[in-house]
Design an enzyme around this catalytic site. Structure first.
Site, short mmCIF file in Angstrom:
data_model
loop_
_atom_site.label_atom_id
_atom_site.label_comp_id
_atom_site.label_asym_id
_atom_site.label_seq_id
_atom_site.Cartn_x
_atom_site.Cartn_y
_atom_site.Cartn_z
N ARG A 112 53.67 33.70 34.16
CA ARG A 112 53.36 32.96 35.38
C ARG A 112 53.82 31.50 35.33
O ARG A 112 53.67 30.77 36.32
CB ARG A 112 51.86 33.02 35.67
CG ARG A 112 51.33 34.43 35.88
CD ARG A 112 49.97 34.42 36.55
NE ARG A 112 50.04 33.90 37.91
CZ ARG A 112 48.99 33.75 38.71
NH1 ARG A 112 47.78 34.05 38.28
NH2 ARG A 112 49.13 33.27 39.94
N HIS A 186 38.70 34.35 35.92
CA HIS A 186 38.77 33.08 36.64
C HIS A 186 37.41 32.83 37.31
O HIS A 186 36.74 33.78 37.72
CB HIS A 186 39.83 33.11 37.74
CG HIS A 186 41.22 32.81 37.28
ND1 HIS A 186 42.33 33.40 37.85
CD2 HIS A 186 41.69 31.98 36.32
CE1 HIS A 186 43.42 32.94 37.26
NE2 HIS A 186 43.06 32.08 36.33
N CYS A 280 42.04 34.25 45.83
CA CYS A 280 43.24 34.17 44.98
C CYS A 280 44.49 33.92 45.81
O CYS A 280 45.42 33.25 45.36
CB CYS A 280 43.41 35.45 44.17
SG CYS A 280 42.20 35.65 42.84
#
Length: 287
Positions: A112, A186, A280
């Site tokens: 990422r 997260h 997200c």
């Protein structure tokens, strides 16, 4: 989908007491269309490379989320997707923009890492000066603004040492919260900001110390059960009244409706395969 669509489920048991009136405020979001979305690697427990992804359906579901925001009157800006970065659709991880300060993500996984440059370019194009942290931070995935405070997750992705950097850059107090369940890697998968003083969270996702802090700071917080947490039901976006959430988080929808919020369910089942949902996909520009 609104609370009426949840009739017959937990919403049917909403108490008769008059809920508190809630006032929405117009918001500014950034999103990235899932043009290149696929699950070609696994960096969280939700990702399974053997499960096929319907790319066309993913885009169609994402467009429904975009349409929902625009129908509510919010401003949505587009970040150009980049080939080879399939997770770029999860725009919240791109950074944190609050009170004119822009902090670019520093990703934990190399798959990422390229997203940081793309989101930095978007920030610059909007007149923000992108700041970088020395330590890993995964943007609004782990940095959630509640009023004038930032709740910051750590344990799986964001390095706790980045919290001090974020506090220095923004000038805002940062509360560090340890995540202990890898399914909730997260903070935005385990905690939802509903308005400037109200949150909801899934207690088992947090360490004992983190739960104690949340109970102290938010004694009236909504505690969500496993059925809703396991569909990423806490991965929501709220404007203070309207709470856009995964359509199958029906129990949580009933809980917040009882408090006067208006839940709006959106089906993001394809993007769930990558370990993300409503929040997200949404980077909020906090003014």
């Amino acid at each position: 989908m609104t609370i009426a669509d949840f009739a017959g489920g937990p919403a049917a048991d909403i108490a008769a007491a008059t809920p508190r009136a809630r006032t929405p405020s117009l918001r500014r979001y950034a999103m990235t269309v899932p043009t290149f979305f696929t699950v070609e690697y696994a960096i969280n427990p939700w990702m399974d490379t053997s499960t096929p992804v319907d790319a066309t359906l993913a885009v169609r579901q994402w467009e429904q989320l975009l349409s929902t925001y625009r129908t509510l009157g919010h401003t949505v800006e587009m970040v150009e997707p980049v080939a080879g970065l399939p997770d770029m659709v999860y725009a919240a991880n791109g950074g944190l923009v609050v009170d004119g300060t822009a902090i670019v993500a520093r990703f934990a996984y190399p798959q990422r890492a390229g997203e940081a440059a793309a989101y930095a370019e978007w920030m610059s194009s909007r007149g923000f000066e992108p700041h970088h942290t020395h330590h890993v931070n995964e943007g609004q995935g782990d940095l959630l603004v509640v009023g004038s405070t930032i709740l910051a997750g750590y344990g799986f992705r964001t390095d706790r040492r980045a919290h001090a950097e974020v506090a220095e850059l923004t000038g805002l107090p940062v509360v560090s919260l340890e995540l202990v369940d890898p399914r909730f890697y997260h903070l935005d998968t385990a905690l939802a900001v509903l308005d400037d003083t109200t949150i909801a969270y899934y207690p088992p996702a947090f360490s004992d110390d983190a739960r104690a802090q949340l109970q102290r700071l938010f004694p009236d917080a909504v505690e969500v059960g496993s059925a809703d947490a396991y569909v990423l039901g806490l991965n929501v976006v709220s404007d203070g009244k309207h709470v856009v959430l995964p359509a199958n988080a029906t129990g949580f929808a009933a809980q917040i409706a009882e408090l006067g919020f208006e839940p709006i369910g959106v089906d993001l089942s394809e993007l769930f395969k990558g370990g993300g949902s409503v929040k997200c996909c949404t980077l909020e520009v906090y003014s």
